[in-house]
Scaffold this motif. Structure first.
Motif, PDB file in Angstrom:
ATOM      1  N   ILE A   5      25.805 178.277 125.671  1.00 27.93           N
ATOM      2  CA  ILE A   5      26.032 177.367 124.535  1.00 27.93           C
ATOM      3  C   ILE A   5      25.948 178.195 123.251  1.00 27.93           C
ATOM      4  O   ILE A   5      24.861 178.617 122.846  1.00 27.93           O
ATOM      5  CB  ILE A   5      24.986 176.236 124.501  1.00 27.93           C
ATOM      6  N   PRO A   6      27.110 178.467 122.627  1.00 26.01           N
ATOM      7  CA  PRO A   6      27.092 179.234 121.387  1.00 26.01           C
ATOM      8  C   PRO A   6      26.615 178.335 120.250  1.00 26.01           C
ATOM      9  O   PRO A   6      27.085 177.204 120.115  1.00 26.01           O
ATOM     10  CB  PRO A   6      28.565 179.626 121.192  1.00 26.01           C
ATOM     11  N   CYS A   7      25.695 178.840 119.450  1.00 22.84           N
ATOM     12  CA  CYS A   7      25.115 177.986 118.400  1.00 22.84           C
ATOM     13  C   CYS A   7      25.067 178.694 117.068  1.00 22.84           C
ATOM     14  O   CYS A   7      24.528 179.801 116.967  1.00 22.84           O
ATOM     15  CB  CYS A   7      23.671 177.622 118.751  1.00 22.84           C
ATOM     16  N   GLY A  23      30.830 169.302 112.013  1.00 26.26           N
ATOM     17  CA  GLY A  23      31.490 170.493 112.571  1.00 26.26           C
ATOM     18  C   GLY A  23      31.540 171.639 111.564  1.00 26.26           C
ATOM     19  O   GLY A  23      31.507 171.426 110.362  1.00 26.26           O
ATOM     20  N   HIS A  24      31.629 172.865 112.101  1.00 22.33           N
ATOM     21  CA  HIS A  24      31.647 174.054 111.247  1.00 22.33           C
ATOM     22  C   HIS A  24      33.056 174.571 110.969  1.00 22.33           C
ATOM     23  O   HIS A  24      33.249 175.391 110.100  1.00 22.33           O
ATOM     24  CB  HIS A  24      30.882 175.198 111.916  1.00 22.33           C
ATOM     25  N   VAL A  25      34.012 174.148 111.781  1.00 22.74           N
ATOM     26  CA  VAL A  25      35.360 174.686 111.605  1.00 22.74           C
ATOM     27  C   VAL A  25      35.939 174.119 110.312  1.00 22.74           C
ATOM     28  O   VAL A  25      36.007 172.895 110.135  1.00 22.74           O
ATOM     29  CB  VAL A  25      36.264 174.314 112.809  1.00 22.74           C
ATOM     30  N   GLN A  81      23.802 177.397 113.333  1.00 22.24           N
ATOM     31  CA  GLN A  81      23.267 176.283 112.530  1.00 22.24           C
ATOM     32  C   GLN A  81      23.364 174.958 113.294  1.00 22.24           C
ATOM     33  O   GLN A  81      23.915 173.985 112.781  1.00 22.24           O
ATOM     34  CB  GLN A  81      24.030 176.167 111.191  1.00 22.24           C
ATOM     35  N   GLU A  82      22.839 174.918 114.505  1.00 18.02           N
ATOM     36  CA  GLU A  82      23.010 173.734 115.359  1.00 18.02           C
ATOM     37  C   GLU A  82      21.733 172.948 115.577  1.00 18.02           C
ATOM     38  O   GLU A  82      21.730 172.005 116.367  1.00 18.02           O
ATOM     39  CB  GLU A  82      23.591 174.135 116.723  1.00 18.02           C
ATOM     40  N   SER A  83      20.630 173.297 114.898  1.00 17.42           N
ATOM     41  CA  SER A  83      19.366 172.619 115.224  1.00 17.42           C
ATOM     42  C   SER A  83      19.445 171.112 114.978  1.00 17.42           C
ATOM     43  O   SER A  83      18.749 170.339 115.622  1.00 17.42           O
ATOM     44  CB  SER A  83      18.209 173.229 114.428  1.00 17.42           C
ATOM     45  N   LYS A 141      43.178 164.350 111.287  1.00 17.06           N
ATOM     46  CA  LYS A 141      43.531 165.665 110.723  1.00 17.06           C
ATOM     47  C   LYS A 141      43.293 166.768 111.747  1.00 17.06           C
ATOM     48  O   LYS A 141      44.083 167.680 111.925  1.00 17.06           O
ATOM     49  CB  LYS A 141      42.656 165.967 109.498  1.00 17.06           C
ATOM     50  N   ARG A 142      42.170 166.668 112.436  1.00 19.23           N
ATOM     51  CA  ARG A 142      41.830 167.679 113.446  1.00 19.23           C
ATOM     52  C   ARG A 142      42.793 167.600 114.627  1.00 19.23           C
ATOM     53  O   ARG A 142      43.195 168.610 115.192  1.00 19.23           O
ATOM     54  CB  ARG A 142      40.399 167.499 113.926  1.00 19.23           C
ATOM     55  N   ARG A 143      43.136 166.367 114.982  1.00 17.96           N
ATOM     56  CA  ARG A 143      44.080 166.175 116.095  1.00 17.96           C
ATOM     57  C   ARG A 143      45.430 166.799 115.751  1.00 17.96           C
ATOM     58  O   ARG A 143      46.022 167.522 116.559  1.00 17.96           O
ATOM     59  CB  ARG A 143      44.222 164.671 116.335  1.00 17.96           C
ATOM     60  N   GLU A 201      22.007 181.992 120.059  1.00 18.82           N
ATOM     61  CA  GLU A 201      21.895 181.666 118.639  1.00 18.82           C
ATOM     62  C   GLU A 201      22.537 182.808 117.869  1.00 18.82           C
ATOM     63  O   GLU A 201      22.127 183.951 117.984  1.00 18.82           O
ATOM     64  CB  GLU A 201      20.417 181.490 118.277  1.00 18.82           C
ATOM     65  N   ASP A 202      23.540 182.457 117.073  1.00 23.36           N
ATOM     66  CA  ASP A 202      24.436 183.479 116.534  1.00 23.36           C
ATOM     67  C   ASP A 202      24.096 183.868 115.093  1.00 23.36           C
ATOM     68  O   ASP A 202      24.905 183.700 114.189  1.00 23.36           O
ATOM     69  CB  ASP A 202      25.875 182.959 116.631  1.00 23.36           C
ATOM     70  N   GLY A 203      22.886 184.391 114.916  1.00 17.85           N
ATOM     71  CA  GLY A 203      22.551 184.971 113.620  1.00 17.85           C
ATOM     72  C   GLY A 203      22.418 183.973 112.485  1.00 17.85           C
ATOM     73  O   GLY A 203      22.779 184.282 111.345  1.00 17.85           O
TER      74      GLY A 203
END
Ligand SMILES: Nc1nc2c(ncn2[C@@H]2O[C@H](COP(=O)(O)OP(=O)(O)OP(=O)(O)O)[C@@H](O)[C@H]2O)c(=O)[nH]1
Ligand SMILES: [Mg+2]
Length: 245
Positions: free
Chosen positions: A9-11, A220-222, A13-15, A143-145, A41-43
Motif C-alpha cells: 500500500i503506497p502512502c 485525493g493527491h492527483v 500523507q494518508e494518515s 472530471k476524473r472520469r 510510507e513515501d517520505g
C-alpha cells in the motif's frame, strides 16, 4: 496451499484516510490466508510519519500478516514506493498494490486475489479497471472520469496496447513476470502503471482488465491538470523507449 500474495500500500500523507480501510483489509486477508501486506510510507513529513506509526503499530500487533511498514527517507513517487515494497519481498507468487484511500474496497481486493488464485500457475497479470462505469458500480467525479478516459485512449493509441483504464489503484502481477522486467522499469510517478503495462506486454506476459466497484474517496493527491501533463509526458517517454528497442 493457495498462491501467496504480497500486497503493498503506497502512502503519501494518508494518515487521514488509511485507518478504517487497512483495518478491514487486515480482517479480510486474514480470513483468506496466504496474504502479506506492507505499507510503504513515501517520505511524508515527520508529523505525518508519527501519525502513521500511531495507526500502524496496533494493527501490526493484531495481524501477523501486516509486515513492518517501510518508511522511505524521501518521496519517490507512487511507483517508486510500490517497487520499493515489491523488491523487499523475496517470496511470493503474486505481487500486488492497492491505493490507501479505500476507493477500492477490501472486499474487491479479496475478490481479485481469489481470481488470481484460480490460475494454477501465476501467468496473467490482473489490472483492476473502472470499466463498469455505466453499471452504477463506479462512482467518480465526472472530471476524473473524463480525464481518465482520455488518458486511457492516449495510452492505447500511442502504445498500441488495448487498455481501458491503466491507472486503477489495484493490480496483481505474477512475481515471475515482474522479475523479468524489474530492472528496466524507470518511471516512479503516477504513470508507472503504464510502463509496467508496456513492459509486461513486451516481455510476453498477458494482462487482463477486471472491472471492479470503485467509490471515490475525497482528499485525493492527483492534481488533475499538473499530474495529467506529467503523465502524458511519461507516456511519450515510454513510447520513445519502446520505438528505440
Ligand atoms: N508513494 C506515493 N504514493 C502516493 C503519492 N501520491 C499519492 N500516492 C498514493 O497513491 C495512491 C493514489 O493516490 P490518491 O490520492 O488516492 O489519488 P486520487 O487523486 O484519489 O486519484 P484516483 O484514486 O485515481 O481517483 C494513494 O495510495 C496515495 O497515498 C506519492 O507522492 N508517493
Ligand atoms: Mg484515490
Amino acid at each position: 496451499m493457495p498462491a501467496s500474495v504480497h500486497l503493498v500500500i503506497p502512502c503519501y500523507q494518508e494518515s487521514g484516510r488509511i485507518g478504517p480501510f487497512l483495518a478491514e483489509l487486515c480482517e479480510v486477508t486474514q480470513a483468506l490466508g496466504g496474504v502479506t501486506i506492507r505499507v510503504v510510507e513515501d517520505g511524508s513529513d515527520a508529523a505525518e510519519v508519527a501519525r502513521m506509526r500511531g495507526i500502524l503499530s496496533p494493527l501490526c500487533q493484531q495481524h501477523a500478516q501486516l509486515l513492518d511498514p517501510l518508511f522511505l527517507p524521501a518521496n519517490l513517487g507512487k511507483g517508486g514506493a510500490v517497487y520499493a515494497g515489491w523488491n523487499l519481498q523475496q517470496h511470493a507468487d503474486w505481487l500486488a498494490f492497492v491505493d490507501a484511500d479505500g476507493s477500492c474496497s477490501a472486499t474487491e481486493v479479496a475478490r481479485l486475489i481469489q481470481l488470481a488464485r484460480e490460475q494454477s500457475t501465476p501467468r496473467t497479470a490482473l489490472f483492476a479497471s473502472r470499466l463498469s462505469q455505466f453499471s452504477g458500480q463506479v462512482r467518480r467525479q465526472w472530471k476524473r472520469r473524463l480525464i481518465g478516459r482520455v488518458f486511457g485512449l492516449l495510452v492505447s493509441s500511442l502504445l498500441h496496447i488495448r487498455i481501458h483504464d491503466s491507472q486503477c489503484g489495484l493490480k496483481l502481477i505474477p512475481r515471475s513476470a515482474y522479475l523479468r522486467i524489474a530492472s528496466a522499469l524507470r518511471i516512479h510517478g503516477f504513470a508507472f502503471d503504464v510502463e509496467l503495462l508496456a513492459a509486461l506486454h513486451d516481455s510476453g506476459s498477458t494482462v487482463d482488465e477486471i472491472p471492479i466497484a470503485w467509490h471515490e474517496t475525497p482528499g485525493g493527491h492527483v492534481h488533475l491538470v499538473r499530474d495529467s501533463f506529467r503523465m502524458a509526458r511519461d507516456v511519450l517517454v515510454i513510447r520513445k523507449q519502446r520505438s528505440g528497442q
